[in-house]
Structure formats: C-alpha cells, structure tokens
Design a protein around this motif. Sequence first.
Motif, PDB file in Angstrom:
ATOM      1  N   ASN A  94      -7.897  -2.058   9.967  1.00 52.93           N
ATOM      2  CA  ASN A  94      -7.298  -2.654   8.778  1.00 52.93           C
ATOM      3  C   ASN A  94      -7.135  -1.691   7.602  1.00 52.93           C
ATOM      4  O   ASN A  94      -6.153  -1.795   6.855  1.00 52.93           O
ATOM      5  CB  ASN A  94      -8.106  -3.872   8.339  1.00 52.93           C
ATOM      6  CG  ASN A  94      -8.112  -4.970   9.378  1.00 52.93           C
ATOM      7  OD1 ASN A  94      -7.513  -4.836  10.448  1.00 52.93           O
ATOM      8  ND2 ASN A  94      -8.800  -6.059   9.101  1.00 52.93           N
ATOM      9  N   LEU A 118       0.010   0.154   2.258  1.00 53.87           N
ATOM     10  CA  LEU A 118       0.486  -0.721   1.184  1.00 53.87           C
ATOM     11  C   LEU A 118       0.244  -0.093  -0.189  1.00 53.87           C
ATOM     12  O   LEU A 118       1.073  -0.226  -1.095  1.00 53.87           O
ATOM     13  CB  LEU A 118      -0.200  -2.083   1.278  1.00 53.87           C
ATOM     14  CG  LEU A 118       0.182  -2.956   2.480  1.00 53.87           C
ATOM     15  CD1 LEU A 118      -0.565  -4.284   2.427  1.00 53.87           C
ATOM     16  CD2 LEU A 118       1.678  -3.193   2.545  1.00 53.87           C
ATOM     17  N   HIS A 119      -0.873   0.601  -0.351  1.00 53.75           N
ATOM     18  CA  HIS A 119      -1.133   1.283  -1.627  1.00 53.75           C
ATOM     19  C   HIS A 119      -0.096   2.372  -1.893  1.00 53.75           C
ATOM     20  O   HIS A 119       0.324   2.569  -3.045  1.00 53.75           O
ATOM     21  CB  HIS A 119      -2.538   1.875  -1.636  1.00 53.75           C
ATOM     22  CG  HIS A 119      -3.609   0.913  -2.024  1.00 53.75           C
ATOM     23  ND1 HIS A 119      -3.817   0.496  -3.327  1.00 53.75           N
ATOM     24  CD2 HIS A 119      -4.538   0.268  -1.270  1.00 53.75           C
ATOM     25  CE1 HIS A 119      -4.829  -0.345  -3.362  1.00 53.75           C
ATOM     26  NE2 HIS A 119      -5.292  -0.503  -2.136  1.00 53.75           N
ATOM     27  N   VAL A 169     -11.953   1.780   0.914  1.00 54.64           N
ATOM     28  CA  VAL A 169     -10.987   1.563   2.000  1.00 54.64           C
ATOM     29  C   VAL A 169     -11.073   2.707   3.008  1.00 54.64           C
ATOM     30  O   VAL A 169     -11.110   2.490   4.228  1.00 54.64           O
ATOM     31  CB  VAL A 169      -9.558   1.443   1.427  1.00 54.64           C
ATOM     32  CG1 VAL A 169      -8.530   1.405   2.560  1.00 54.64           C
ATOM     33  CG2 VAL A 169      -9.434   0.190   0.564  1.00 54.64           C
ATOM     34  N   SER A 205      -1.365  -7.786   6.359  1.00 59.68           N
ATOM     35  CA  SER A 205      -1.509  -6.476   6.982  1.00 59.68           C
ATOM     36  C   SER A 205      -2.737  -6.422   7.883  1.00 59.68           C
ATOM     37  O   SER A 205      -2.703  -5.830   8.975  1.00 59.68           O
ATOM     38  CB  SER A 205      -1.609  -5.390   5.902  1.00 59.68           C
ATOM     39  OG  SER A 205      -1.895  -4.131   6.468  1.00 59.68           O
ATOM     40  N   ASP A 206      -3.825  -7.042   7.448  1.00 57.13           N
ATOM     41  CA  ASP A 206      -5.052  -7.061   8.262  1.00 57.13           C
ATOM     42  C   ASP A 206      -4.804  -7.729   9.613  1.00 57.13           C
ATOM     43  O   ASP A 206      -5.320  -7.285  10.641  1.00 57.13           O
ATOM     44  CB  ASP A 206      -6.170  -7.802   7.522  1.00 57.13           C
ATOM     45  CG  ASP A 206      -6.739  -6.997   6.358  1.00 57.13           C
ATOM     46  OD1 ASP A 206      -6.424  -5.796   6.238  1.00 57.13           O
ATOM     47  OD2 ASP A 206      -7.506  -7.587   5.569  1.00 57.13           O
ATOM     48  N   GLU A 252      -3.855  -1.176   4.864  1.00 57.82           N
ATOM     49  CA  GLU A 252      -4.084  -1.328   3.425  1.00 57.82           C
ATOM     50  C   GLU A 252      -3.734  -0.047   2.678  1.00 57.82           C
ATOM     51  O   GLU A 252      -3.146  -0.085   1.590  1.00 57.82           O
ATOM     52  CB  GLU A 252      -5.528  -1.724   3.164  1.00 57.82           C
ATOM     53  CG  GLU A 252      -5.812  -2.027   1.703  1.00 57.82           C
ATOM     54  CD  GLU A 252      -7.195  -2.607   1.458  1.00 57.82           C
ATOM     55  OE1 GLU A 252      -7.593  -2.672   0.278  1.00 57.82           O
ATOM     56  OE2 GLU A 252      -7.871  -2.994   2.433  1.00 57.82           O
ATOM     57  N   SER A 253      -4.050   1.100   3.271  1.00 60.06           N
ATOM     58  CA  SER A 253      -3.708   2.370   2.643  1.00 60.06           C
ATOM     59  C   SER A 253      -2.200   2.533   2.519  1.00 60.06           C
ATOM     60  O   SER A 253      -1.687   3.007   1.494  1.00 60.06           O
ATOM     61  CB  SER A 253      -4.291   3.532   3.446  1.00 60.06           C
ATOM     62  OG  SER A 253      -5.695   3.468   3.489  1.00 60.06           O
ATOM     63  N   ALA A 267      -0.191  -3.374  -2.565  1.00 57.36           N
ATOM     64  CA  ALA A 267      -1.496  -3.797  -2.034  1.00 57.36           C
ATOM     65  C   ALA A 267      -2.037  -5.021  -2.760  1.00 57.36           C
ATOM     66  O   ALA A 267      -3.186  -5.049  -3.201  1.00 57.36           O
ATOM     67  CB  ALA A 267      -2.490  -2.645  -2.092  1.00 57.36           C
ATOM     68  N   ARG A 268      -1.205  -6.052  -2.864  1.00 56.06           N
ATOM     69  CA  ARG A 268      -1.674  -7.318  -3.419  1.00 56.06           C
ATOM     70  C   ARG A 268      -2.493  -8.062  -2.372  1.00 56.06           C
ATOM     71  O   ARG A 268      -2.230  -7.926  -1.167  1.00 56.06           O
ATOM     72  CB  ARG A 268      -0.486  -8.160  -3.889  1.00 56.06           C
ATOM     73  CG  ARG A 268       0.342  -7.463  -4.969  1.00 56.06           C
ATOM     74  CD  ARG A 268       1.375  -8.409  -5.581  1.00 56.06           C
ATOM     75  NE  ARG A 268       2.353  -8.890  -4.607  1.00 56.06           N
ATOM     76  CZ  ARG A 268       3.425  -8.210  -4.226  1.00 56.06           C
ATOM     77  NH1 ARG A 268       3.658  -6.997  -4.745  1.00 56.06           N
ATOM     78  NH2 ARG A 268       4.275  -8.705  -3.353  1.00 56.06           N
ATOM     79  N   PRO A 269      -3.487  -8.832  -2.794  1.00 58.63           N
ATOM     80  CA  PRO A 269      -4.400  -9.462  -1.815  1.00 58.63           C
ATOM     81  C   PRO A 269      -3.700 -10.245  -0.725  1.00 58.63           C
ATOM     82  O   PRO A 269      -4.086 -10.168   0.451  1.00 58.63           O
ATOM     83  CB  PRO A 269      -5.274 -10.370  -2.693  1.00 58.63           C
ATOM     84  CG  PRO A 269      -5.271  -9.712  -4.027  1.00 58.63           C
ATOM     85  CD  PRO A 269      -3.908  -9.102  -4.183  1.00 58.63           C
ATOM     86  N   VAL A 301      -2.203  -7.731   1.698  1.00 56.89           N
ATOM     87  CA  VAL A 301      -3.269  -7.069   2.468  1.00 56.89           C
ATOM     88  C   VAL A 301      -3.770  -7.991   3.574  1.00 56.89           C
ATOM     89  O   VAL A 301      -4.039  -7.547   4.695  1.00 56.89           O
ATOM     90  CB  VAL A 301      -4.419  -6.626   1.546  1.00 56.89           C
ATOM     91  CG1 VAL A 301      -5.604  -6.124   2.368  1.00 56.89           C
ATOM     92  CG2 VAL A 301      -3.948  -5.533   0.591  1.00 56.89           C
TER      93      VAL A 301
END
Length: 270
Positions: free
Chosen positions: A118, A125-126, A86, A139-140, A122-123, A131-133, A136
């Motif tokens: 993106n 969310l982690h 990522v 978020s993208d 994603e970072s 950070a579930r698909p 994500v």
Amino acid sequence: MLARAGSENFPVAARVLPSGPRTHLMALYGYFRLVDYAGDEAPGNREILLDHLEADLRHAYRGTPRLPLLRALAITVHECGIPQDVLVRLIDANRRDQHVRRYRTFTELVDYCALSANPVGESVLHVFGCARPELVALSDRICTALQILEHCQDVLEDHRQGRAYLPEADLRHYGCRLDELETGRAPEHWRALLRFQVTRARRLLDSGALLVGRLPLFARLAVAGYVAGGRATARALAAARFDPVSGDVTPARARTAAEGARLLLSGGSW
C-alpha cells in the motif's frame, strides 16, 4: 518485497509523464528497489542492513542522506510532502519477511500488504498531489489486490524460499499441502484454492479501480497502468486454469495495454 506491478510500471509510466512527476517516480522506484534488495536479496545480515537503510532515510528527511539513491529521494519527499512513516512501512515489511514465513488468515495477509504494497500507491498519489484519505483508501485496495495476485503467481517460488503467503486457513480448507507444488503442475484442489484467491483479489482490485476516474490526467495514466496490470494478471491466471506451477503466467503486454485502454475509457468502472 516490491510488488511486480511496481517494478514494471514505474519505468513504463515515466516515459509518458512530464519531467517533474517522472523524476519523482523514478526516485521512488530507486528507493523501492533498494529496500527490496536489502530485505530479499542482499548477502549478510539483512536486518542490520535494513536498520542502516532506515537511518539514512531519516537523514534524507533532514536533507543529509549518505546513499546516492536517497539523495534523489530527499528532493522527492520534500517537494511532494511524502510522510516518512509511509516509506518506513516498506522497510518494516522487509523486516517482517526475515521472521514471518506463514500467514494464518486473510486478515493477517492484508495487514502485511498494508506494509509491503500500500505505501507504493500512497507515495504515487503524493507525487501528483492527490493523497486525500478517500483516494488513499481506494489505492490501498488496488495495491493489496496486486500483492495477492503476485503471491498467486509466485506460490512455487515462495515455497522454495521457505515462505507461504497464502493464508493457512485457506490451505487447510482446500486440503492443500505445499510439497504438492513440487510435482510440476498444480493439482486440482490447488487450482480451486488459487481460483478463490484470484477471484477475491480481482473483486478487491475492481472496488479500488474507481480511483482512476477521480484523478487528474497524468495521475490517471500512472494508476491505470497498475490496475491494468492486475486485471491482465488475473486473466492470465484464469487462462492457465489457475496453474502457475507448470508454466509462465505473466500477461502479454498487449493484454495489459488493452486493459489500460478500457480503464481510461470507462473511468475505472467495469
């Protein structure tokens, strides 16, 4: 490059968050700014600098980084479980900037945003364990939209640096030449092009905004700030009649705050 939303909203979000997420977000912010500097501002051979940065990122994942900013990042990636690929994607985006000056189609531009924008969302969310698909993916959409809005704001600055992020296919369709930006104001056909880009970005942003209502409280506050900034930017561009050349189109903080409040009340729906 680092999206303007990230550079402004990381410090702002940090003020209202508990110390744990705040520390992690600021460690990420430091890394993002470092990558941005290495690829866009640093003197000398930027590709070699980016190679060194990626090497030290690998050291960070082993717990032995050399750079002070990556020492802080090493704690964050370990505690938050941020995958190395990522963060490498941001370095790859800056590598691409050293060679690619034009994007032929919207698909190519979206592919670039997958590297340059993106990974920021994603970072985040982690950091919040979200950070579930499916999250994500939302978020993208937000991050890609924010990047496109930034390209609309910075179209003249990018041109003067020898870059054009807006798709060449769209430039041709609207009959736009880059040298026309040097006239001091955007011609009508340029405004039509930018209206199209902003509208497309706004739809993408709104399609991802449902993410806000699917997050726990503190993550919701952080992500709402990004979406609000994007919506306020789209409004500022519209208020300027889609002319980012003749004046500043940075949204007022009051507008961003109002958009954020609406997002939190609506859960991201419009």
